[in-house]
Design a protein around this motif. Sequence first.
Motif, PDB file in Angstrom:
ATOM      1  N   MET A 177       0.853  -1.203   0.000  1.00 26.50           N
ATOM      2  CA  MET A 177       0.000   0.000   0.000  1.00 26.50           C
ATOM      3  C   MET A 177       0.890   1.255   0.000  1.00 26.50           C
ATOM      4  N   SER A 178       0.579   2.205  -0.860  1.00 25.09           N
ATOM      5  CA  SER A 178       1.402   3.427  -0.884  1.00 25.09           C
ATOM      6  C   SER A 178       1.009   4.321   0.283  1.00 25.09           C
ATOM      7  N   THR A 179       1.939   5.172   0.707  1.00 27.42           N
ATOM      8  CA  THR A 179       1.623   6.051   1.833  1.00 27.42           C
ATOM      9  C   THR A 179       1.108   7.398   1.351  1.00 27.42           C
ATOM     10  N   ALA A 180       0.808   7.501   0.048  1.00 26.10           N
ATOM     11  CA  ALA A 180       0.291   8.769  -0.474  1.00 26.10           C
ATOM     12  C   ALA A 180      -1.162   8.948  -0.042  1.00 26.10           C
ATOM     13  N   VAL A 181      -1.538  10.210   0.124  1.00 27.75           N
ATOM     14  CA  VAL A 181      -2.926  10.509   0.478  1.00 27.75           C
ATOM     15  C   VAL A 181      -3.675  10.826  -0.802  1.00 27.75           C
ATOM     16  N   ARG A 182      -4.847  10.222  -0.966  1.00 28.60           N
ATOM     17  CA  ARG A 182      -5.677  10.569  -2.134  1.00 28.60           C
ATOM     18  C   ARG A 182      -6.553  11.747  -1.746  1.00 28.60           C
ATOM     19  N   SER A 187      -2.065  16.554   8.302  1.00 28.70           N
ATOM     20  CA  SER A 187      -2.372  15.490   9.266  1.00 28.70           C
ATOM     21  C   SER A 187      -2.669  14.163   8.576  1.00 28.70           C
ATOM     22  N   THR A 188      -3.308  14.198   7.396  1.00 32.94           N
ATOM     23  CA  THR A 188      -3.570  12.917   6.733  1.00 32.94           C
ATOM     24  C   THR A 188      -2.262  12.323   6.183  1.00 32.94           C
ATOM     25  N   ARG A 189      -1.328  13.190   5.778  1.00 29.19           N
ATOM     26  CA  ARG A 189      -0.019  12.661   5.315  1.00 29.19           C
ATOM     27  C   ARG A 189       0.701  11.953   6.454  1.00 29.19           C
ATOM     28  N   ARG A 190       0.632  12.555   7.642  1.00 25.82           N
ATOM     29  CA  ARG A 190       1.278  11.912   8.804  1.00 25.82           C
ATOM     30  C   ARG A 190       0.605  10.577   9.097  1.00 25.82           C
ATOM     31  N   LEU A 191      -0.711  10.560   8.983  1.00 23.37           N
ATOM     32  CA  LEU A 191      -1.456   9.325   9.257  1.00 23.37           C
ATOM     33  C   LEU A 191      -1.057   8.231   8.264  1.00 23.37           C
ATOM     34  N   ALA A 192      -0.980   8.622   6.990  1.00 17.70           N
ATOM     35  CA  ALA A 192      -0.624   7.640   5.957  1.00 17.70           C
ATOM     36  C   ALA A 192       0.790   7.088   6.196  1.00 17.70           C
ATOM     37  N   ALA A 193       1.686   7.956   6.659  1.00 14.23           N
ATOM     38  CA  ALA A 193       3.060   7.498   6.907  1.00 14.23           C
ATOM     39  C   ALA A 193       3.097   6.556   8.108  1.00 14.23           C
ATOM     40  N   TYR A 199       0.570   4.672   9.299  1.00 13.25           N
ATOM     41  CA  TYR A 199      -0.248   3.452   9.144  1.00 13.25           C
ATOM     42  C   TYR A 199      -0.179   2.999   7.684  1.00 13.25           C
ATOM     43  N   PRO A 200       0.940   2.417   7.264  1.00 11.20           N
ATOM     44  CA  PRO A 200       1.127   2.088   5.843  1.00 11.20           C
ATOM     45  C   PRO A 200       0.109   1.077   5.324  1.00 11.20           C
ATOM     46  N   TRP A 201      -0.549   0.334   6.201  1.00  6.73           N
ATOM     47  CA  TRP A 201      -1.550  -0.657   5.759  1.00  6.73           C
ATOM     48  C   TRP A 201      -2.899  -0.016   5.441  1.00  6.73           C
ATOM     49  N   LEU A 202      -3.036   1.285   5.752  1.00  3.18           N
ATOM     50  CA  LEU A 202      -4.334   1.946   5.631  1.00  3.18           C
ATOM     51  C   LEU A 202      -4.393   2.797   4.366  1.00  3.18           C
ATOM     52  N   GLU A 203      -5.499   2.690   3.633  1.00  2.00           N
ATOM     53  CA  GLU A 203      -5.693   3.553   2.457  1.00  2.00           C
ATOM     54  C   GLU A 203      -6.282   4.882   2.958  1.00  2.00           C
ATOM     55  N   VAL A 204      -5.506   5.946   2.794  1.00  2.54           N
ATOM     56  CA  VAL A 204      -5.909   7.232   3.395  1.00  2.54           C
ATOM     57  C   VAL A 204      -6.407   8.202   2.323  1.00  2.54           C
ATOM     58  N   HIS A 205      -7.595   8.732   2.563  1.00  2.00           N
ATOM     59  CA  HIS A 205      -8.179   9.747   1.674  1.00  2.00           C
ATOM     60  C   HIS A 205      -8.409  11.018   2.474  1.00  2.00           C
ATOM     61  N   LYS A 238      -7.315  11.641  17.475  1.00  2.00           N
ATOM     62  CA  LYS A 238      -8.168  10.710  18.228  1.00  2.00           C
ATOM     63  C   LYS A 238      -8.383   9.410  17.477  1.00  2.00           C
ATOM     64  N   VAL A 239      -8.401   9.515  16.139  1.00  2.69           N
ATOM     65  CA  VAL A 239      -8.671   8.316  15.351  1.00  2.69           C
ATOM     66  C   VAL A 239      -7.560   7.275  15.548  1.00  2.69           C
ATOM     67  N   ARG A 240      -6.365   7.748  15.907  1.00  2.00           N
ATOM     68  CA  ARG A 240      -5.248   6.829  16.130  1.00  2.00           C
ATOM     69  C   ARG A 240      -5.552   5.854  17.265  1.00  2.00           C
ATOM     70  N   LEU A 241      -6.422   6.297  18.185  1.00  2.00           N
ATOM     71  CA  LEU A 241      -6.785   5.426  19.309  1.00  2.00           C
ATOM     72  C   LEU A 241      -7.646   4.252  18.855  1.00  2.00           C
ATOM     73  N   LEU A 242      -8.233   4.368  17.652  1.00  2.00           N
ATOM     74  CA  LEU A 242      -9.154   3.334  17.173  1.00  2.00           C
ATOM     75  C   LEU A 242      -8.549   2.447  16.101  1.00  2.00           C
ATOM     76  N   LEU A 243      -7.557   2.979  15.368  1.00  2.00           N
ATOM     77  CA  LEU A 243      -7.125   2.306  14.140  1.00  2.00           C
ATOM     78  C   LEU A 243      -6.629   0.888  14.361  1.00  2.00           C
ATOM     79  N   GLU A 244      -5.764   0.687  15.367  1.00  2.00           N
ATOM     80  CA  GLU A 244      -5.188  -0.657  15.550  1.00  2.00           C
ATOM     81  C   GLU A 244      -6.278  -1.659  15.900  1.00  2.00           C
ATOM     82  N   ALA A 245      -7.233  -1.250  16.738  1.00  2.00           N
ATOM     83  CA  ALA A 245      -8.305  -2.174  17.136  1.00  2.00           C
ATOM     84  C   ALA A 245      -9.286  -2.388  15.986  1.00  2.00           C
TER      85      ALA A 245
END
Length: 319
Positions: A1-6, A120-126, A128-134, A94-101
């Motif tokens: 999965m790419s770490t780019a934000v769509r 902030s979405t770029r940081r999130l994508a970096a 959580y590389p398994w997550l598709e971030v938009h 706050k969403v970081r508290l939910l993502l792993e679970a």
Amino acid sequence: MSTAVRFHDQHVDETGPSFRDDVIAGLGRSPKALSPKYFYDEQGSLLFESICRQPEYYLTRTEEGILAEAAEEIAALVGPESLLVELGSGASRKVRLLLEAMRPTRYLGVDISRDFLLQSTRRLAADYPWLEVHAAWADFSERLRLPSGVEGRRVVAFFPGSSIGNFAPAEAEAFLAGLRRALPPGSGVLIGVDLVKDIDILEAAYNDAAGVTAAFNLNLLERMRRELGATVEPGGFRHRAFFNEAASRIEMHLVSEGRQTLVIDEYRFEFEPGETLHTENSCKYSVAGFQALARRAGYCPSAVWSDAEGLFSVHYLSN
Ligand code: AVI
């Protein structure tokens, strides 16, 4: 999965009122009032992040504690392969508290502050590389549109921070009903709601000793200067926040220190001494009161979590 934000640019409704239109309309009305959505230019978004770290502002840390503790239960309710849509994603903390679970397949951050959203979405994508971030740059208070191709077996709209409190109760109900229509059947809403409590605790949260909330409120005038070339007397206004018990809400105002005129191009707005510009309402609910509102908006309130002191609540509303 790419770490780019769509990135989805939905901020294209040029037919809607602009900041300038709303300021001119709001200052021309009696009593003078402006939507709190205009707090969040880049400076305002940074000040808001700082408010969230103030010791008096219990909302953020209490909600984070609730989310961290309930993350597994929330994940079990939502199920796998979900699309997690965060409304007013801000720093996406706050969403970081939910993502792993939760392990959603996709995340969509929606915010009105473009640069903040992107950072902030770029940081999130970096992180959580398994997550598709938009990221969707949009004013979701008007209407939420899911960008095409951004789907999940189940959609969960995450609306933390008690931002729902910034709508009047009838508007909150209409907003939640509109959100329900915008989401596919079987979706849910995970929403943070601040609770009614001791007036001293409430008022302290909006009058922090470091003066950050005051700066946040006064930044509206700075924004008018920066973006609209408004002429405002330096030090001409002060911050005021108090609990209106009858309406169960904190009200924020900018109070005119004296008689003065705020000028924007050919528009002149006169202020009497003590006259205010009403900048925000922050409604506080009981758990039962908010559940009743959610039912009127067509949801089934299926779970609620709170802290031991009953300061804050997080609700899961099924569609
Ligand atoms: C974003 N919103 C829920 C905050 C609140 O508490 O109403 C905004 C805020 N205004 C002053 N302090 C924080």
